[in-house]
Write an enzyme that holds these catalytic residues in place. Sequence first.
Site, PDB file in Angstrom:
ATOM      1  N   ARG A  48       0.838  -1.214   0.000  1.00 56.62           N
ATOM      2  CA  ARG A  48       0.000   0.000   0.000  1.00 56.62           C
ATOM      3  C   ARG A  48       0.871   1.260   0.000  1.00 56.62           C
ATOM      4  O   ARG A  48       0.560   2.235  -0.687  1.00 56.62           O
ATOM      5  CB  ARG A  48      -0.951  -0.034   1.207  1.00 56.62           C
ATOM      6  N   HIS A  52       0.617   4.058  -2.860  1.00 59.66           N
ATOM      7  CA  HIS A  52       0.200   5.432  -2.538  1.00 59.66           C
ATOM      8  C   HIS A  52       1.298   6.453  -2.835  1.00 59.66           C
ATOM      9  O   HIS A  52       1.012   7.617  -3.099  1.00 59.66           O
ATOM     10  CB  HIS A  52      -0.249   5.535  -1.082  1.00 59.66           C
ATOM     11  N   TRP A 191     -10.165  -9.009   2.147  1.00 61.11           N
ATOM     12  CA  TRP A 191     -10.898  -9.317   0.925  1.00 61.11           C
ATOM     13  C   TRP A 191     -10.936 -10.828   0.672  1.00 61.11           C
ATOM     14  O   TRP A 191     -11.811 -11.315  -0.013  1.00 61.11           O
ATOM     15  CB  TRP A 191     -10.241  -8.642  -0.272  1.00 61.11           C
TER      16      TRP A 191
END
Length: 291
Positions: A48, A52, A191
């Site tokens: 992540r 980002h 998820w």
Amino acid sequence: PSTTGTALKKLSKPAEKDYQAVYEAIAEKLEEGAENYDDGSFGPVLVRLAWHASGTYDKETGTGGSNGATMRFAPESDHGANAGLKVARDIMESIHKRFPWISYSDLWTLGGVVAIQEMQGPTISWRPGRSDKDVAACSPDGRLPDASKDQRHLRDIFYRMGWNDQEIVALSGAHALGRGHPDRSGYSGPWTFSPTMFTNDFFKLLLDEKWQWKKWNGPEQHEDKKTQSLMMLPTDMALIKDKSFKKWVDIYANDQEKFFEDFGNAFSRLLELGVPFEEGTKPMRFKTLNA
Ligand code: HIF
């Protein structure tokens, strides 16, 4: 003579083996001290961070992107989308102490490569050459996607970086990894059932499970009807609502090899958006720890 030796060492350009050493140092950190952290690995949060740092790119102005590592500074570190990434930046800081010659921009992107490869994902080609910029180069807020939105927003954000529909779906498979944290984004849960393994399960579950709105006080998200332990963001659900996106969800759910290939290429390019590499910089492909 000894001072000449030192100078030479500092001036010489790092070689592939030097980056492989950084790769291994990061790989060794993924599970160190993570016994009580999430699912036992810092891998997902490092992916992540790499994304980002890169996903702020704007192709029209050539601004943003991984070159600069401006998320080291407020206001960018305080942007809502970046909540929780201090965990990842702190891990990278401990690596930087050991390898002070590498730029944070190269280090953070390399961290994403390490995490994906060590979590059994595809090999990600990577090139060095990013340099750090100062606070004045911080990206404006609002360049990263808002998970509460739909396919139109996804296209607005990802077309701005230069992606097409197929690539948007391929990249989205990275949500096989990690989870939402109520104290970061507000969303909650993983998820997939294997959030520290890179698989095409994100696509399979998106198609195979029945998804319903989660009844809770948090932001609107979906949960699987069967176990009520998995989640999908509104932007994830948009991938099966939209015909042009769904076509690729079907393909990647049925063909893990194709997904790995397309994801590997797209993620590698994501980390390079807006980076002015020196001519002739060759892509490196790193060996995993237990290769
Ligand atoms: Fe994520 N993403 N992402 N993401 N993301 C979260 C977590 C992770 C979006 C929103 C969220 C991509 C695209 C999008 C990872 C990797 C990638 C969270 C939860 C949100 C809300 C954060 C938290 O609470 O900790 C949106 C709206 C995206 C546009 C589709 C990329 C493709 C899937 C580009 C990508 O690679 C990873 C990994 C995590 C898990 C982080 C963790 O700490 O577990």
